[in-house]
Design a protein around this motif. Structure first.
Motif, PDB file in Angstrom:
ATOM      1  N   UNK A 105      31.266  30.000  27.826  1.00 40.22           N
ATOM      2  CA  UNK A 105      32.234  29.303  28.385  1.00 40.22           C
ATOM      3  C   UNK A 105      32.786  30.195  30.014  1.00 40.22           C
ATOM      4  N   UNK A 106      32.328  31.287  30.449  1.00 39.63           N
ATOM      5  CA  UNK A 106      33.182  32.398  30.911  1.00 39.63           C
ATOM      6  C   UNK A 106      32.464  33.685  31.382  1.00 39.63           C
ATOM      7  N   UNK A 107      32.294  34.301  32.662  1.00 39.73           N
ATOM      8  CA  UNK A 107      31.821  35.232  32.455  1.00 39.73           C
ATOM      9  C   UNK A 107      32.770  35.679  33.786  1.00 39.73           C
ATOM     10  N   UNK A 146      47.016  48.046  39.721  1.00 35.62           N
ATOM     11  CA  UNK A 146      46.228  48.757  39.483  1.00 35.62           C
ATOM     12  C   UNK A 146      45.335  48.790  38.491  1.00 35.62           C
ATOM     13  N   UNK A 147      45.502  48.538  37.320  1.00 35.16           N
ATOM     14  CA  UNK A 147      44.417  47.553  35.778  1.00 35.16           C
ATOM     15  C   UNK A 147      44.358  46.638  36.511  1.00 35.16           C
ATOM     16  N   UNK A 148      44.463  45.446  37.068  1.00 34.01           N
ATOM     17  CA  UNK A 148      44.359  44.222  36.845  1.00 34.01           C
ATOM     18  C   UNK A 148      43.434  44.815  38.049  1.00 34.01           C
ATOM     19  N   UNK A 149      43.607  45.128  38.845  1.00 37.16           N
ATOM     20  CA  UNK A 149      41.963  45.233  40.612  1.00 37.16           C
ATOM     21  C   UNK A 149      40.710  46.280  39.222  1.00 37.16           C
ATOM     22  N   UNK A 150      40.952  46.870  38.176  1.00 44.66           N
ATOM     23  CA  UNK A 150      40.134  47.354  37.850  1.00 44.66           C
ATOM     24  C   UNK A 150      39.562  46.887  37.045  1.00 44.66           C
ATOM     25  N   UNK A 151      39.711  45.585  35.847  1.00 45.24           N
ATOM     26  CA  UNK A 151      39.368  44.997  35.187  1.00 45.24           C
ATOM     27  C   UNK A 151      38.176  44.312  35.766  1.00 45.24           C
ATOM     28  N   UNK A 152      37.648  43.119  34.709  1.00 46.13           N
ATOM     29  CA  UNK A 152      36.674  42.261  35.221  1.00 46.13           C
ATOM     30  C   UNK A 152      37.406  41.201  34.445  1.00 46.13           C
ATOM     31  N   UNK A 159      32.221  39.079  24.364  1.00 45.01           N
ATOM     32  CA  UNK A 159      31.238  39.725  25.022  1.00 45.01           C
ATOM     33  C   UNK A 159      31.021  40.828  25.959  1.00 45.01           C
ATOM     34  N   UNK A 160      30.248  42.071  25.546  1.00 44.14           N
ATOM     35  CA  UNK A 160      30.446  42.876  27.029  1.00 44.14           C
ATOM     36  C   UNK A 160      28.791  43.586  27.037  1.00 44.14           C
ATOM     37  N   UNK A 161      27.642  42.555  27.554  1.00 45.72           N
ATOM     38  CA  UNK A 161      26.882  43.310  27.940  1.00 45.72           C
ATOM     39  C   UNK A 161      26.266  45.000  27.418  1.00 45.72           C
ATOM     40  N   UNK A 162      25.573  45.376  26.584  1.00 47.22           N
ATOM     41  CA  UNK A 162      26.007  47.273  26.979  1.00 47.22           C
ATOM     42  C   UNK A 162      24.520  47.560  26.791  1.00 47.22           C
ATOM     43  N   UNK A 163      23.982  48.639  27.743  1.00 49.49           N
ATOM     44  CA  UNK A 163      23.116  49.202  28.867  1.00 49.49           C
ATOM     45  C   UNK A 163      23.010  49.970  29.759  1.00 49.49           C
ATOM     46  N   UNK A 200      26.175  45.199  40.807  1.00 45.84           N
ATOM     47  CA  UNK A 200      26.173  45.228  39.096  1.00 45.84           C
ATOM     48  C   UNK A 200      25.700  45.985  38.478  1.00 45.84           C
ATOM     49  N   UNK A 201      27.150  45.928  37.685  1.00 41.16           N
ATOM     50  CA  UNK A 201      26.458  47.743  36.767  1.00 41.16           C
ATOM     51  C   UNK A 201      26.114  46.458  35.422  1.00 41.16           C
ATOM     52  N   UNK A 202      27.009  45.391  34.945  1.00 41.01           N
ATOM     53  CA  UNK A 202      27.088  44.904  34.122  1.00 41.01           C
ATOM     54  C   UNK A 202      27.743  43.447  33.719  1.00 41.01           C
ATOM     55  N   UNK A 203      27.668  43.139  32.705  1.00 40.25           N
ATOM     56  CA  UNK A 203      28.705  41.457  33.049  1.00 40.25           C
ATOM     57  C   UNK A 203      29.121  41.720  31.434  1.00 40.25           C
ATOM     58  N   UNK A 204      30.503  40.837  31.541  1.00 41.62           N
ATOM     59  CA  UNK A 204      31.259  40.394  30.200  1.00 41.62           C
ATOM     60  C   UNK A 204      30.851  39.131  30.075  1.00 41.62           C
ATOM     61  N   UNK A 205      32.033  38.227  28.912  1.00 41.57           N
ATOM     62  CA  UNK A 205      32.064  36.557  28.869  1.00 41.57           C
ATOM     63  C   UNK A 205      32.353  36.409  27.660  1.00 41.57           C
TER      64      UNK A 205
END
Length: 231
Positions: free
Chosen positions: A141-143, A12-18, A28-32, A128-133
């Motif tokens: 390097x990755x997103x 469940x945790x893997x499915x919910x993770x980015x 990084x995590x794009x906040x807002x 899409x709500x936001x992105x991290x990377x």
């Protein structure tokens, strides 16, 4: 049994993770998200079309730049009610390409299609709500991509809210005035009733006085008659 429960929780945790498409770098995590839905993307490109940095617009607010800025950048602004529902891209040491598909069928591309391909999308009706990377000193390097239902509620109009407050205040004042008028009416009614009672009492007093006078006159007449009879 405990092993199965542990595996289920991990799944469940893997499915919910980015999931981040990249091996190493600074996270990084794009906040807002609290400022509204994503309304725009600004991607900074470097030599050989590598993706150096990214900036997102939430509502009317642009986030800070994650990664590096550059002289070359490309923007993609969403229309009202438009959301990104699928992301595709490629990477080779750096993020090389991004492709954004919206629920209105529009597609925006950044960089050059080169390297290992990846794709990501949410469940039905998610966007899409936001992105991290991961970033390095030269590029992203990755997103990873966060999907969800978001919130389509309109932002609060402070002017309207203030007007509403004034209207409520006016309504309260009107209600207070009405209450004051009601109190004045009650006082007037009480005074009128009091005056009527006083008038009734005065009238009764006058009637009693008249009755007493009549009785006195009768007594006087009777006394006179008695005296005459005695004579």
């Amino acid at each position: 049994m405990l092993l199965l429960l542990t595996l289920a929780l991990l799944t469940v945790s893997t499915c919910r993770a980015q999931e981040i498409n990249g091996r190493s770098g600074n996270y990084f995590y794009v906040a807002g998200e609290e400022k509204g839905e994503i309304q725009g993307f600004r991607v900074f490109l470097g030599i050989f079309n590598i993706i150096k940095g990214i900036q997102l617009q939430f509502g009317d607010h642009w986030s800070e730049v994650y990664g590096m800025t550059s002289a070359e950048s490309k923007e993609f602004l969403l229309e009202k009610g438009e959301h990104v529902i699928r992301v595709e891209g490629t990477s080779r040491f750096c993020l090389k390409h991004l492709s954004l598909t919206t629920n209105k069928g529009r597609v925006a591309t950044f960089g050059k299609w080169q390297g290992t391909q990846f794709s990501s999308q949410g469940l039905p009706k998610e966007h899409l709500l936001t992105v991290n990377g991961l970033t390095s000193i030269i590029c992203i390097k990755g997103m990873g991509f966060k999907w969800g239902h978001g919130s389509d509620e309109p932002s609060v109009d402070l002017d309207n809210e203030e007007d509403g407050g004034e209207d409520n205040e006016d309504t309260d004042n009107e209600d207070k005035d009405d209450d004051d008028d009601d109190d004045d009416d009650e006082e007037e009614e009480e005074e009128e009733e009091k005056d009527e009672d006083e008038e009734d009492e005065d009238k009764e007093d006058e009637e009693d006085k008249e009755d007493e006078e009549d009785e006195e006159e009768e007594e006087v007449e009777e006394d006179k008659e008695d005296e005459e009879e005695e004579k």
